[in-house]
Design an enzyme around this catalytic site. Structure first.
Site, PDB file in Angstrom:
ATOM      1  CD  GLU A 255      -4.655   7.671   5.390  1.00 49.72           C
ATOM      2  OE1 GLU A 255      -5.644   6.927   5.447  1.00 49.72           O
ATOM      3  OE2 GLU A 255      -3.749   7.673   6.250  1.00 49.72           O
TER       4      GLU A 255
ATOM      5  CD  GLU B  53      -2.761   1.012   2.559  1.00 49.91           C
ATOM      6  OE1 GLU B  53      -3.323   2.047   2.958  1.00 49.91           O
ATOM      7  OE2 GLU B  53      -2.879  -0.091   3.130  1.00 49.91           O
TER       8      GLU B  53
ATOM      9  CB  THR C 114      -9.032   6.045  15.494  1.00 50.05           C
ATOM     10  OG1 THR C 114      -8.255   4.853  15.515  1.00 50.05           O
ATOM     11  CG2 THR C 114      -9.527   6.312  14.086  1.00 50.05           C
TER      12      THR C 114
ATOM     13  NE  ARG D  20      -8.123  -0.743  -3.452  1.00 47.76           N
ATOM     14  CZ  ARG D  20      -8.425  -1.845  -2.771  1.00 47.76           C
ATOM     15  NH1 ARG D  20      -8.983  -1.734  -1.562  1.00 47.76           N
ATOM     16  NH2 ARG D  20      -8.175  -3.033  -3.274  1.00 47.76           N
TER      17      ARG D  20
ATOM     18  CD1 TRP E 116     -11.393   7.020   4.727  1.00 46.19           C
ATOM     19  CD2 TRP E 116     -11.763   6.435   6.845  1.00 46.19           C
ATOM     20  NE1 TRP E 116     -10.168   6.882   5.336  1.00 46.19           N
ATOM     21  CE2 TRP E 116     -10.361   6.517   6.638  1.00 46.19           C
ATOM     22  CE3 TRP E 116     -12.231   6.065   8.108  1.00 46.19           C
ATOM     23  CZ2 TRP E 116      -9.438   6.265   7.645  1.00 46.19           C
ATOM     24  CZ3 TRP E 116     -11.308   5.803   9.111  1.00 46.19           C
ATOM     25  CH2 TRP E 116      -9.933   5.904   8.873  1.00 46.19           C
TER      26      TRP E 116
END
Length: 363
Positions: free
Chosen positions: A122, A118, A218, A203, A207
């Site tokens: 972000e 990956e 998180t 991709r 989200w």
């Protein structure tokens, strides 16, 4: 940097992988079908409906404007995403993006392989002047020191060029034409073992990381809980240039090692490349390709149809005129008859009035 912050980043990193990555078949553990190759250098402009032979909307609904494709969260339980149906085996991915602004919202660009290699960009929605870079190999998330943090002004209101340059020797993240970070194969986790090195698809999506039920680390990494009263939250993808460094129609894993040397490039014409380079022809293009004789036939046929329609219209017009004249004659006769009756009536009335010197009913 505090220990609490590092722990938060670690938890967030794990959550990011969980939320953004998945594979339908992992070649590290089983034999999988080959991946469709791109095999060319091409540019996609996202101002119209996606070609579903090339791009697949994996969640939610996307909208398309003159500015680009919009990934929008308007309420809970939404995470609009899409991915390419093609894979690249090393190459360049140049994405022009505006991030989504909003605490708790994550915008992302992910290159991911079937065995969970990956490469990431972000954005955390509370910070509109920073983008994060990251990578993973074979789904391994045992450490939390792989991320990078890079300044980008007005990332939510201006399009910026985020480019990934990827070879078997090194991985580079570029922002607006300037190198932001370099990772070599040797310097990656596991001295190359966990360096991204297998064919990846691409991709895009957003989200909500800041939601109840997620780990506290998180939520803190994402900037807190999402305030849905401030929705919509929108990421915009304007265009993407993709250059696959290999040519061929498919990429096949020959063993379960996950090394780049184990990938077999199957020769042939990529079906995805054919779809891009030979899109369905428009009516004007099909017409332009017709030979002169065929065009003449079409003209003659159209002329015959037009003549038939005109003849039908003339026949209808004449018939209607005849019908109109007949109806007019009948109306004239009726009017004359009624006028005669009225004249007789008036005459009788006058005779009665004169005879009896006053009004009398007339039968």
């Amino acid at each position: 940097m505090s220990l609490l912050y590092l722990v938060a980043l670690f938890v967030a990193s794990i959550c990011s992988v969980t939320a953004q990555t998945w594979t339908s078949c992992n070649p590290l553990t089983t034999t999988c079908p080959p991946d469709q190759a791109l095999g060319i250098n091409t540019t996609f402009t996202f101002n119209k409906t996606l070609d579903d032979t090339i791009w697949n909307v994996t969640n939610g609904v996307l909208s398309h404007t003159d500015e680009g494709t919009e990934f929008t969260i308007t309420g809970e339980n939404q995470s609009p995403t899409m991915q390419s149906n093609f894979y690249i085996f090393f190459g360049i991915v140049e994405s022009h993006v505006k991030m989504a602004k909003g605490a708790g919202i994550i915008s992302s660009i992910v290159l991911q392989s079937d065995d969970l290699d990956e490469i990431d960009w972000e954005w955390v929605g509370y910070n509109t002047s920073e983008v994060q870079s990251n990578y993973f190999g074979k789904g391994n998330n045992e450490t939390f020191n792989r991320g990078g943090y890079h300044y980008v002004p007005n990332a939510d209101t201006e399009f910026h060029n985020y480019t990934t340059y990827w070879t078997q020797e090194k991985l580079e993240w570029w922002i607006d034409g300037k190198l932001a970070r370099t990772l070599t194969y040797e310097d990656s986790q596991g001295a190359g073992k966990y360096y991204p090195q297998t064919p990846c698809n691409i991709r895009y999506g957003i989200w909500p990381a800041g939601i109840k039920g997620n780990a506290q680390g998180t939520i803190e990494w994402a900037g807190g809980l999402v305030d849905y009263s401030k929705a919509p939250f929108t990421m915009v993808l304007q265009s993407v240039r993709v250059h696959d460094f290999h040519t061929g129609k498919e990429y096949n894993y020959t063993d379960h090692s996950g090394s780049w040397q184990s990938i077999d490039v199957i020769a042939g014409n990529s079906t995805i490349a054919n779809a891009i380079q030979n899109p369905p022809k428009s009516l004007s293009e099909k017409w332009a390709e017709l030979p002169t004789g065929a065009k003449a036939g079409v003209y003659i046929g159209a002329g015959c149809v037009g003549a038939a329609l005109l003849a039908g219209f003339i026949f209808f017009f004449i018939a209607q005129r005849k019908k109109g004249r007949l109806e007019h004659a009948l109306e004239d006769a009726k009017w004359a008859n009624e006028r005669t009756e009225m004249s007789t009536f008036q005459n009788d009335w006058k005779q009665s009035e004169w005879k009896h010197k006053g009004y009398q009913p007339v039968n």
